[in-house]
Write a protein that holds these residues in place. Structure first.
Motif, mmCIF file in Angstrom:
data_model
loop_
_atom_site.group_PDB
_atom_site.id
_atom_site.type_symbol
_atom_site.label_atom_id
_atom_site.label_comp_id
_atom_site.label_asym_id
_atom_site.label_seq_id
_atom_site.Cartn_x
_atom_site.Cartn_y
_atom_site.Cartn_z
ATOM 1 N N ASN A 1 5.576 0.444 -9.852
ATOM 2 C CA ASN A 1 5.015 0.282 -8.500
ATOM 3 C C ASN A 1 4.996 1.591 -7.706
ATOM 4 O OD1 ASN A 1 4.358 -2.447 -8.614
ATOM 5 N ND2 ASN A 1 6.442 -3.058 -8.052
ATOM 6 N N ASN B 1 -10.292 -8.231 -5.613
ATOM 7 C CA ASN B 1 -8.915 -7.955 -5.228
ATOM 8 C C ASN B 1 -8.030 -9.081 -5.775
ATOM 9 O OD1 ASN B 1 -6.867 -6.428 -3.781
ATOM 10 N ND2 ASN B 1 -6.749 -8.188 -2.410
ATOM 11 N N GLY C 1 -8.171 -13.482 -9.127
ATOM 12 C CA GLY C 1 -8.277 -13.050 -7.744
ATOM 13 C C GLY C 1 -9.606 -13.411 -7.124
ATOM 14 N N SER D 1 -7.519 -4.078 -8.389
ATOM 15 C CA SER D 1 -8.743 -4.176 -7.586
ATOM 16 C C SER D 1 -9.857 -3.398 -8.269
ATOM 17 C CB SER D 1 -8.517 -3.639 -6.163
ATOM 18 O OG SER D 1 -8.198 -2.261 -6.197
ATOM 19 N N LYS E 1 0.821 -7.665 -11.603
ATOM 20 C CA LYS E 1 0.733 -6.526 -10.696
ATOM 21 C C LYS E 1 -0.629 -6.517 -10.024
ATOM 22 C CE LYS E 1 4.782 -4.984 -11.884
ATOM 23 N NZ LYS E 1 5.915 -5.019 -10.939
ATOM 24 N N ASP E 2 -0.694 -5.921 -8.844
ATOM 25 C CA ASP E 2 -1.942 -5.886 -8.081
ATOM 26 C C ASP E 2 -3.018 -5.093 -8.813
ATOM 27 O OD1 ASP E 2 -0.763 -7.362 -6.095
ATOM 28 O OD2 ASP E 2 -0.298 -5.630 -4.816
ATOM 29 N N ASP F 1 -1.712 -1.454 -10.265
ATOM 30 C CA ASP F 1 -0.314 -1.056 -10.042
ATOM 31 C C ASP F 1 0.353 -0.813 -11.378
ATOM 32 O OD1 ASP F 1 -0.372 -1.096 -7.340
ATOM 33 O OD2 ASP F 1 0.736 -2.966 -7.082
ATOM 34 N N LYS G 1 -0.364 4.105 -8.584
ATOM 35 C CA LYS G 1 -1.457 3.259 -9.019
ATOM 36 C C LYS G 1 -2.313 4.022 -10.016
ATOM 37 C CE LYS G 1 -2.129 0.421 -4.833
ATOM 38 N NZ LYS G 1 -2.032 -0.902 -5.484
ATOM 39 N N LYS H 1 -4.883 -9.720 -9.240
ATOM 40 C CA LYS H 1 -3.769 -9.297 -10.084
ATOM 41 C C LYS H 1 -4.174 -9.209 -11.547
ATOM 42 C CE LYS H 1 0.085 -11.178 -7.338
ATOM 43 N NZ LYS H 1 0.784 -9.881 -7.190
#
Length: 446
Positions: free
Chosen positions: A138, A425, A404, A436, A433-434, A134, A141, A427
């Motif tokens: 936001n 998955n 994660g 993956s 922020k996310d 992210d 991505k 941060k």
């Protein structure tokens, strides 16, 4: 009348009466008629590989001794235009008469003698990764896909009963860009290793073997000593090229932490000193390690430094010396053939933030490259503060500076062909922020 070499060999080998045991001990003894070398030298003579004393004859009716045999083998070894079958016979004879060849000063004899002691292992490895983060807003991505291909050779040569030599050579290619290494093969590692009962020593450019959470098996130049039986002590010391690791905190992010506007530090002198000690205990189903690693020496520009990342990073306008003191513990327990659990923790006492890292992992079964149909899977939670895990070995999934859940599986589809898949998955720690990652790999071992 002169005899041909084949006739002389036949006569000498039949007349020879010394036993095999005595022949091996006495270089001037005759080769017995029932020795396997009889058929070998006869075949080489028939093929025109062995040429006697240079005039295609054997002198008179004298017997052939092991020493004279070695002289003919030495001449055969110097030939390059021989068939594969004859080469195999020469190699076998060279090993049998290696002591006599050594007395003759034939240097290549040692190479032929040890040919079966040089083992070449390697792999062809294809890796696909898709990494997502992210952004600060936001709204979008960031996404990066990579297709990498590696060709790797890992030779191991036995020097004597206590010492061997190891190396690793890699050639890399970016398939998504059709970019290779321009014919360049990198010598990643090369070291000599000595084994003496409960004592082991390594010298050269060798893999780090102490704490796999905070430092990978990436090589350093130096030495390592391990001693002990159930309780083993390992000491390591050397120099590490940290530019590609500390400078990006384990990732290529153009100086920015993923999803963040904060800069990681940028080194101006890439090489650091490295020392480490580990106490390891293994017994039955349990293992445990505790140790310490110290790194210092590289300097970095404070303009690129993450705010108060290190206690000695507040000298405005000056290059500052990098320093890390990382303490760690880890342990694992195998409940039965299928179930295994391990936990790890590390902390960098020189960091003001992102100073600890930990991991919990459960493994079920396991895949063996040599056994088709075998498979394994794992589930893990990792929190890898980037200054306690600056370039973590877990980078295939969770990377340094991330936290994660990670899940993965390995399957051996055919003998020496494995498929690996991982998914992370979680941060990016600094940006909160996310993030993956999807990871896939095919290994073909040889």
């Amino acid at each position: 009348m002169k005899k041909t070499l084949v006739s002389a060999l036949t006569t000498a080998l039949v007349v020879g009466a010394a036993s095999t045991t005595f022949a091996a001990a006495n270089p001037f003894s005759d080769v017995p008629a029932d020795h396997w070398a009889y058929d070998a030298v006869s075949q080489l003579a028939a093929d025109g590989v062995i040429e006697g004393y240079g005039d295609t004859t054997f002198r008179g009716n004298q017997n052939i001794t092991r020493y004279e045999m070695a002289q003919m083998i030495a001449k055969a070894m110097a030939k390059s235009d021989v068939s594969a079958a004859d080469k195999a016979l020469i190699d076998k004879l060279a090993a049998e008469f290696s002591d006599e060849l050594s007395n003759l000063g034939v240097r290549v004899a040692n190479l032929e003698r040890n040919a079966d002691k040089v083992k070449w292992n390697g792999l062809v490895e294809y890796t696909y990764t898709s990494t997502r983060h992210d952004t600060q807003s936001n709204a979008t991505k960031s996404k990066v896909n990579d297709d990498d291909l590696v060709f790797r050779l890992e030779p191991k040569a036995e020097v004597n009963k206590n010492w061997d030599v190891h190396a690793r050579l890699d050639a890399d290619m970016k398939l998504d860009k059709d970019q290779g290494s321009d014919g360049k093969v990198d010598l990643k590692r090369v070291w000599a290793e000595g084994h003496y009962d409960n004592f082991n020593v390594k010298l050269g450019k060798l893999p780090n073997a102490i704490n796999l959470l905070s430092t990978t098996d990436d090589p350093y130049s130096g030495a390592a000593v391990t001693f002990g039986k159930d309780l083993k002590v390992t000491l390591e010391a050397g120099r590490i090229d940290a530019g590609s690791d500390f400078g990006d905190v384990g990732r290529k992010t153009s100086g920015l932490l993923p999803g963040s506007d904060e800069h990681v530090f940028k080194t101006t002198d890439d090489t650091v000193n490295f020392q480490g000690i580990n106490f390891g205990y293994a017994k039955s189903k349990f293992y445990g390690n505790a140790g310490y690693e110290h790194m210092d020496g590289a300097t970095f520009n404070p303009g690129y430094t993450l705010a108060k990342a290190y206690k000695n990073s507040d000298k405005a306008g000056q290059d500052n010396e990098f320093k890390a003191n990382i303490w760690f513990v880890n342990a694992g327990y195998r409940f039965d053939h299928n179930n295994f659990f391990k936990a790890e923790y590390a902390q960098n006492t020189e960091a003001d933030n992102y100073d600890n890292a930990y991991s919990f992992e459960y493994d079920y079964k396991g895949a063996q490259p040599e056994n088709p149909g075998t498979w394994g899977m794992y589930l893990a939670y990792r929190n890898l503060g980037q200054y306690a895990a600056p370039w973590s070995t877990y980078g295939d999934g969770v990377d340094g500076g991330q936290k994660g859940i990670e899940v993965g599986t390995t399957y051996t589809a055919f003998r020496n062909i494995q498929f690996i898949a991982k998914y992370f998955n979680g941060k990016d720690i600094a940006a909160d922020k996310d993030a993956s990652k999807l990871f896939g790999r095919i290994d073909v071992f040889f």
